[in-house]
Design an enzyme around this catalytic site. Structure first.
Site, PDB file in Angstrom:
ATOM      1  N   HIS A  62     -28.565  20.640   9.651  1.00 33.78           N
ATOM      2  CA  HIS A  62     -27.181  20.452  10.077  1.00 33.78           C
ATOM      3  C   HIS A  62     -27.011  21.081  11.456  1.00 33.78           C
ATOM      4  O   HIS A  62     -27.894  21.787  11.934  1.00 33.78           O
ATOM      5  CB  HIS A  62     -26.202  21.065   9.070  1.00 33.78           C
ATOM      6  CG  HIS A  62     -26.443  22.513   8.781  1.00 33.78           C
ATOM      7  ND1 HIS A  62     -27.518  22.946   8.028  1.00 33.78           N
ATOM      8  CD2 HIS A  62     -25.766  23.634   9.156  1.00 33.78           C
ATOM      9  CE1 HIS A  62     -27.476  24.267   7.938  1.00 33.78           C
ATOM     10  NE2 HIS A  62     -26.443  24.710   8.615  1.00 33.78           N
ATOM     11  N   HIS A 295     -23.241  30.324   5.317  1.00 30.60           N
ATOM     12  CA  HIS A 295     -23.922  29.050   5.471  1.00 30.60           C
ATOM     13  C   HIS A 295     -25.410  29.347   5.662  1.00 30.60           C
ATOM     14  O   HIS A 295     -25.869  30.466   5.418  1.00 30.60           O
ATOM     15  CB  HIS A 295     -23.331  28.238   6.629  1.00 30.60           C
ATOM     16  CG  HIS A 295     -23.285  28.961   7.931  1.00 30.60           C
ATOM     17  ND1 HIS A 295     -24.326  28.941   8.817  1.00 30.60           N
ATOM     18  CD2 HIS A 295     -22.313  29.741   8.486  1.00 30.60           C
ATOM     19  CE1 HIS A 295     -24.005  29.657   9.886  1.00 30.60           C
ATOM     20  NE2 HIS A 295     -22.801  30.161   9.709  1.00 30.60           N
TER      21      HIS A 295
END
Length: 373
Positions: A62, A295
């Site tokens: 990502h 994250h």
């Protein structure tokens, strides 16, 4: 809730290295209209900062926070590599999930995916997938990877005076969820229960079971059967082997003479005792101050610190479901869905446990590689 569609899945993919795999994922996100063309640079930069390999043959490339402005719409694309892709450090990815998300939306996506993908045995299942339907079933949690076990399946202090009653109640709980049938209940009652020791009995059935599940029932007052105490019955209804890790946890509990903990716990604690290895050691709570929670990057930093110590380390999100997980597993840590302000409780067991707590606390205070908030 993330909903995967056939057009999100690309089977039979191949890539010479992880950079090529990431570029292919970025191209797919762009073609779907989820991101601008330059998003690929953020994905490659993120990978250069910290590996996005989670474990179990899964990577989640990502973008960086700097490239979130290039995200038009939250979504994912999934590439399946049956031959695997070298993700560095001897790790092989069979599944790469490209994520495009604005703000903290990625945490919800990661939590959903990692909760499913952290189950035991999932790597082999993913590698062997030969259809989009099979892959979607796993990623959406439709394919059972863990047994049904939650507080609603626990009945404490039931007014029973014989073992057959307890077995019937335990089986009936599962029947009410439509995971077993009348035939299952009758089979469990006819088979009786086996004495495991310390007041715990095991009942089971494999007939007409549609979903593997565990239930647990205790009597209001303990009683004896054939000279053995009855303090609780664990019912196992199985149509596959996903409950075996739970039985291993139970075996350790019995071996350590700690079954009594089951009989003095509330329903939520019973689920924890049957789901995770029990650690007896020091605990400490730390607040996560990272703007975007845990994250992949700060999560990887936290796991890296934990792995420096030989002590067993469990962590639970006090703002989540309360389940403790292995702090040395990136996938399990990310599955906690930790956001800014959430408090994490770490429990350690081992000679260097106190040093581990100190190091973890310092790393969290320093921002886990993202600077102090």
């Amino acid at each position: 809730m993330l909903s995967l569609r056939h057009q999100d899945i690309q089977l039979q993919q191949a890539a010479d290295n992880k950079q090529a795999a990431i570029r292919a994922l970025a191209a797919g996100l762009s073609q779907k209209g989820l991101v601008e063309q330059g998003y690929v640079n953020g994905m490659l930069a993120r990978e250069a900062q910290n590996s996005t390999f989670l474990g179990n043959g899964i990577a989640i490339p990502h973008g960086t926070t700097d490239t979130r402005g290039l995200v038009k719409q939250t979504g994912v694309i999934v590439h399946h590599f049956p031959q695997g892709v070298d993700w560095g450090d001897g790790k092989t990815a069979y599944l790469a999930i490209g994520i495009a998300a604005k703000s903290d939306e990625h945490l919800g996506i990661l939590k959903q995916l990692t909760k499913v993908l952290s189950a035991d045995g999932v790597e082999q299942k993913l590698q062997q997938c030969d259809s989009a339907d099979a892959l979607i079933a796993i990623l959406n949690g439709e394919a059972q990877l863990e047994p049904e076990l939650e507080p609603g399946l626990i009945q404490l202090a039931f007014p029973a005076t014989d073992l057959i009653q307890l077995i019937a109640v335990a089986a009936g709980i599962l029947k009410n969820r439509q995971w077993v049938s009348n035939e299952s209940v009758a089979d469990a009652i006819a088979s009786g229960a086996s004495y495991l020791g310390q007041g715990l009995w095991l009942a089971k059935t494999g007939k007409s079971v549609t979903r593997t599940a565990l239930s647990f029932v205790t009597p209001a007052q303990a009683f004896d059967v054939d000279g053995q105490p009855v303090r609780g019955v664990l019912m196992v209804a199985a149509c596959n082997g996903v409950h075996l890790p739970n039985l291993n946890v139970l075996a350790k509990l019995l071996y350590n003479q700690q079954a009594d903990k089951l009989f003095s716990a509330d329903a939520e604690k019973v689920v924890s005792l049957l789901s995770e290895e029990l650690l007896e050691g020091n605990s400490q709570v730390f607040k996560i101050r990272n703007a975007h929670g845990l994250h992949a990057r700060p999560g990887a930093m936290l796991v890296s610190v934990a792995k420096k110590f030989s002590a067993n380390i469990l962590v639970k999100n006090l703002h989540g479901d309360g389940k403790a997980v292995n702090a040395k597993s990136l996938m399990k840590v990310i599955a906690l869905g930790v956001k800014q302000g959430h408090e994490l409780e770490f429990t350690v067991q081992g000679d260097d446990g106190d040093q581990a707590l100190a190091a973890i606390g310092l790393a969290i205070a320093d921002g886990l590689g993202e600077g102090r908030a």
